[in-house]
Design an enzyme around this catalytic site. Structure first.
Site, PDB file in Angstrom:
ATOM      1  N   HIS A  98     -29.883  16.473   6.882  1.00 54.78           N
ATOM      2  CA  HIS A  98     -28.511  16.676   6.409  1.00 54.78           C
ATOM      3  C   HIS A  98     -27.797  15.330   6.333  1.00 54.78           C
ATOM      4  O   HIS A  98     -27.876  14.522   7.261  1.00 54.78           O
ATOM      5  CB  HIS A  98     -27.778  17.618   7.363  1.00 54.78           C
ATOM      6  CG  HIS A  98     -26.566  18.272   6.773  1.00 54.78           C
ATOM      7  ND1 HIS A  98     -25.426  17.571   6.417  1.00 54.78           N
ATOM      8  CD2 HIS A  98     -26.327  19.556   6.461  1.00 54.78           C
ATOM      9  CE1 HIS A  98     -24.538  18.417   5.921  1.00 54.78           C
ATOM     10  NE2 HIS A  98     -25.064  19.622   5.937  1.00 54.78           N
ATOM     11  N   GLY A 179      -7.341   4.015  11.422  1.00 49.32           N
ATOM     12  CA  GLY A 179      -8.258   3.034  11.995  1.00 49.32           C
ATOM     13  C   GLY A 179      -8.520   1.871  11.059  1.00 49.32           C
ATOM     14  O   GLY A 179      -8.215   1.920   9.853  1.00 49.32           O
ATOM     15  N   ILE A 183     -16.639   0.191  10.781  1.00 50.38           N
ATOM     16  CA  ILE A 183     -17.234   1.402  11.360  1.00 50.38           C
ATOM     17  C   ILE A 183     -17.478   1.209  12.851  1.00 50.38           C
ATOM     18  O   ILE A 183     -17.615   0.086  13.332  1.00 50.38           O
ATOM     19  CB  ILE A 183     -18.569   1.789  10.678  1.00 50.38           C
ATOM     20  CG1 ILE A 183     -19.688   0.797  11.016  1.00 50.38           C
ATOM     21  CG2 ILE A 183     -18.386   1.948   9.176  1.00 50.38           C
ATOM     22  CD1 ILE A 183     -21.077   1.405  10.849  1.00 50.38           C
ATOM     23  N   PRO A 185     -19.925   1.066  15.668  1.00 52.13           N
ATOM     24  CA  PRO A 185     -21.342   0.688  15.515  1.00 52.13           C
ATOM     25  C   PRO A 185     -22.348   1.818  15.744  1.00 52.13           C
ATOM     26  O   PRO A 185     -23.365   1.877  15.050  1.00 52.13           O
ATOM     27  CB  PRO A 185     -21.536  -0.424  16.561  1.00 52.13           C
ATOM     28  CG  PRO A 185     -20.277  -0.498  17.352  1.00 52.13           C
ATOM     29  CD  PRO A 185     -19.212   0.232  16.635  1.00 52.13           C
ATOM     30  N   ALA A 187     -21.148   5.297  16.273  1.00 50.88           N
ATOM     31  CA  ALA A 187     -20.583   6.598  15.887  1.00 50.88           C
ATOM     32  C   ALA A 187     -20.129   6.677  14.427  1.00 50.88           C
ATOM     33  O   ALA A 187     -19.731   7.741  13.962  1.00 50.88           O
ATOM     34  CB  ALA A 187     -19.420   6.960  16.810  1.00 50.88           C
TER      35      ALA A 187
END
Lengths: 314, 314
Positions: A98, A179, A183, A185, A187
Site C-alpha cells: 500500500h 510544520g 520531512i 526522518p 515518520a
C-alpha cells in the site's frame, strides 16, 4: 401490502445533541503486533473515546484503526497515537503493498452524529497543527479540509510516497499546511482530512495474475472511466495465492456496493476468473449494506425506519 | 485484510438497562382509513410508547401495527387499542384474503432489549387477562406463551377462523386462556403471544395464477416439506394483477431471507414465472438484512460490530 401511514409520535425526552465523530487513522505497520498494540494503546480507556476496530494487513504492511467518540477527546487521543507511531515506525525500512508517506499515513475525521462537515474540517485543522507542533511531522490537509483544489485528492498528495517527499515538500505547490517543509526522518509526513464515511472494500479474485486485478480496477475506478465514486487498484495477496481489487467507495449512496461487486464479476468473466468473495476493511455504514440487500432481494416499499434497531438509536 | 485484533475498551457509563419490548398487533381492518386511525390513536403520545409503523392491506383487509417501548406502557396502550377495535370492527361483515379470528386478531410481544422471553410471556398473560376482563373478548395464548403444546401454533388456534369459533371454543381442547367460552359477537376472539422477532415477507410473482403461488408456497414452507422456519401461503393481489408468496420467517437467523428468495426464484422458473421483487411487512431485524447482504456480496470476516451505527446504540 402498501404502507399508507407511518406514524412516529413519541420522541424521547432524552434527546441529547451529543456530537459523535469517527476517526480512521492508518498507520504504516501491519506485521509487528507488539508495535501495533503500543500505537493503539492511547486510544483505550479514555473518556469519550471508543476504540471500535483495528485491522492489520501483512501484505499492505498497514493497520487501519477505527475510533468514534466526542470530537475533542478523539482528536487528543489520536494525536497521542500519532506520536507513539512516530517513535516506533521507521519508514526508511518500510515496504508494503500500500502506498504510504508517513508512519501515520492518514488521519481522516468523519461526521457521524450531530456534526457538520465544517466542524470536522475544524477538528482536522486542530489535529494537524498539534501533530506538526508536537512531533515535527509536516501535515498535509486533504479532502474536505484541503487548503487548495490540487491537494484535495489523497492520491495526488501521496504521489511519490515517503521516498519522493523530501524533494516534493520543497515545491511551492506542496508546502505543508502545518510544520516546516522538512520531512520527519523516520515518520515522514501525515495527511489529515475531513470526509464523508467511505467504504473500504476489497473483492477477491481467484487468480494470482496481478495484471487482471489491475485491469479490472481500471474498469471500475473513476480516473480511468469507471464509477464516479470509486478509487481502486489491484493488489497481490501472496500468502493467500490470490489477488484483490482494492477500493474506496467515497460515496456509497451514489455508487453502491452491489453495483461495483456485480461489475467486477462481469469484468472478471472475460478472463475466466471467479470472484471468491469480498471484505469490508474497518467499518461500514448501515445504509451501504441495506442498500445492497435491497437490490438483491428486489425490496420495494423499504426504508431504514423499517429496521427495528434504527428506532432504538435516536 | 484479516482482522486480528478488535478492541472495545470504553463502555459508556450511562449504561441504563432499560427494557424494550416490541408489540405487533394485527387488526382486521385494512380498508377504512378512518377506523384505522381511531384504532392506532391510543398508541400515540403515550410516555414510553413509540408507534413505529402501520401497514394496511386492502386485499387482506388487515392492518399490521408496530410499537416499541417500555413493557408496561406498551401493554396498556395496546390493550386500549384492542378496546377501540372491538367497538369499530364487525367480523360478521368482514371478508379478506387473510385468515382472522378477531377484530384484534393477534397481539404478539417480542423481546427487543434487556428482556427475556419469560418476561414477555408474563406480559402476554397480563395483556390477555386485561383484554378478556375489560372487553369480554376471549383470549388464546399461543407461541411461547401457549398453555399447552397443541395451542402453540397460531394456524391451529385460528383454524376455522371467526366463523368456526363459536363451536370450537366450547371444545375441551379449545377453552380460552382468559374469558368465558363465548365469542364476542362482533370482535370474536384474540390471540396473544410472546415470540422472537419474525420477518413478515412477501415475494411478488409475475402471474395472476394463484395455483402457482400456492404451489411455490408449499415448496418453501415447513409443513409441506420446506424450510423449518417458514410458514407460507399464496395470495392474489387483484388490484396489482399479480400473486404473492406470503410468509412468516419465524427464525431468520436459521432460515435466511436470501435463501427463501432464491428458492422461490428457482421454483418459479418451472412455470416460466418471474419474481418481480419482495417486500417486508412491518419491521425487520437488522441482522436479517445484513445476513442477506453478506450472502450476495460474499462477505467474509464480517460481523455486526463492523456496522458503524451498531456502536452508537448500546
Amino acid at each position: 401490502m402498501k404502507p399508507f401511514g407511518v406514524g412516529k409520535s413519541y420522541k424521547t425526552k432524552m434527546e441529547i445533541a451529543k456530537k459523535i465523530v469517527e476517526c480512521v487513522p492508518n498507520f504504516s505497520e501491519g506485521r509487528d503486533l507488539d508495535k501495533i498494540e503500543k500505537i493503539v494503546a492511547p486510544l483505550r480507556g479514555k473518556e469519550g473515546v471508543k476504540l471500535l476496530n483495528y485491522e492489520a494487513d501483512k501484505d499492505y504492511n498497514r493497520v487501519v484503526v477505527t475510533v468514534i467518540g466526542e470530537p475533542i477527546a478523539v482528536r487528543n487521543a489520536v494525536v497521542e497515537a500519532v506520536g507513539v507511531a512516530a517513535g516506533l515506525i521507521d519508514l526508511t525500512k518500510h515496504e508494503g503493498q500500500h502506498a504510504r508517506m508517513g508512519a501515520t499515513d492518514v488521519v481522516p475525521f468523519i461526521p457521524i452524529k450531530n456534526m457538520t462537515m465544517e466542524e470536522c474540517v475544524e477538528l482536522a485543522k486542530e489535529a494537524g497543527a498539534m501533530i506538526a507542533e508536537k512531533f515535527n511531522i509536516p501535515v498535509f490537509l486533504y479532502e474536505e479540509a484541503a487548503s487548495a483544489p490540487h491537494r484535495q485528492n489523497l492520491a495526488d498528495v501521496r504521489k511519490g510516497q515517503f521516498e519522493g517527499m523530501p524533494e516534493k515538500i520543497k515545491l511551492p505547490m506542496w508546502q505543508p499546511d502545518f510544520g516546516a517543509p522538512v520531512i520527519h526522518p523516520q515518520a515522514g509526513v501525515t495527511g489529515v482530512s475531513a470526509r464523508m464515511p467511505l467504504v473500504a472494500y476489497n473483492i477477491d479474485l481467484d487468480t494470482k495474475n496481478i495484471e487482471i486485478a489491475n485491469k479490472i480496477a481500471k474498469c471500475i475506478r473513476n480516473s480511468s472511466g469507471g464509477f464516479k465514486y470509486i478509487k481502486a487498484g489491484g493488489v497481490s495477496l501472496e500468502d493467500r495465492g490470490i489477488t484483490q481489487v482494492t477500493m474506496n467507495i467515497t460515496d456509497y449512496s451514489k455508487t453502491s456496493m452491489y453495483r461495483v461487486f456485480e461489475t467486477v464479476k462481469m469484468e472478471a468473466k472475460r478472463y475466466g476468473v471467479n470472484v471468491l468473495g469480498s471484505e469490508v476493511v474497518g467499518l461500514v455504514p448501515l445504509e451501504a449494506l441495506v442498500d445492497s440487500a435491497s437490490y438483491y432481494l428486489g425490496l420495494y416499499n423499504f426504508n431504514m425506519d423499517k429496521i427495528i434497531e434504527t428506532n432504538l438509536w435516536e
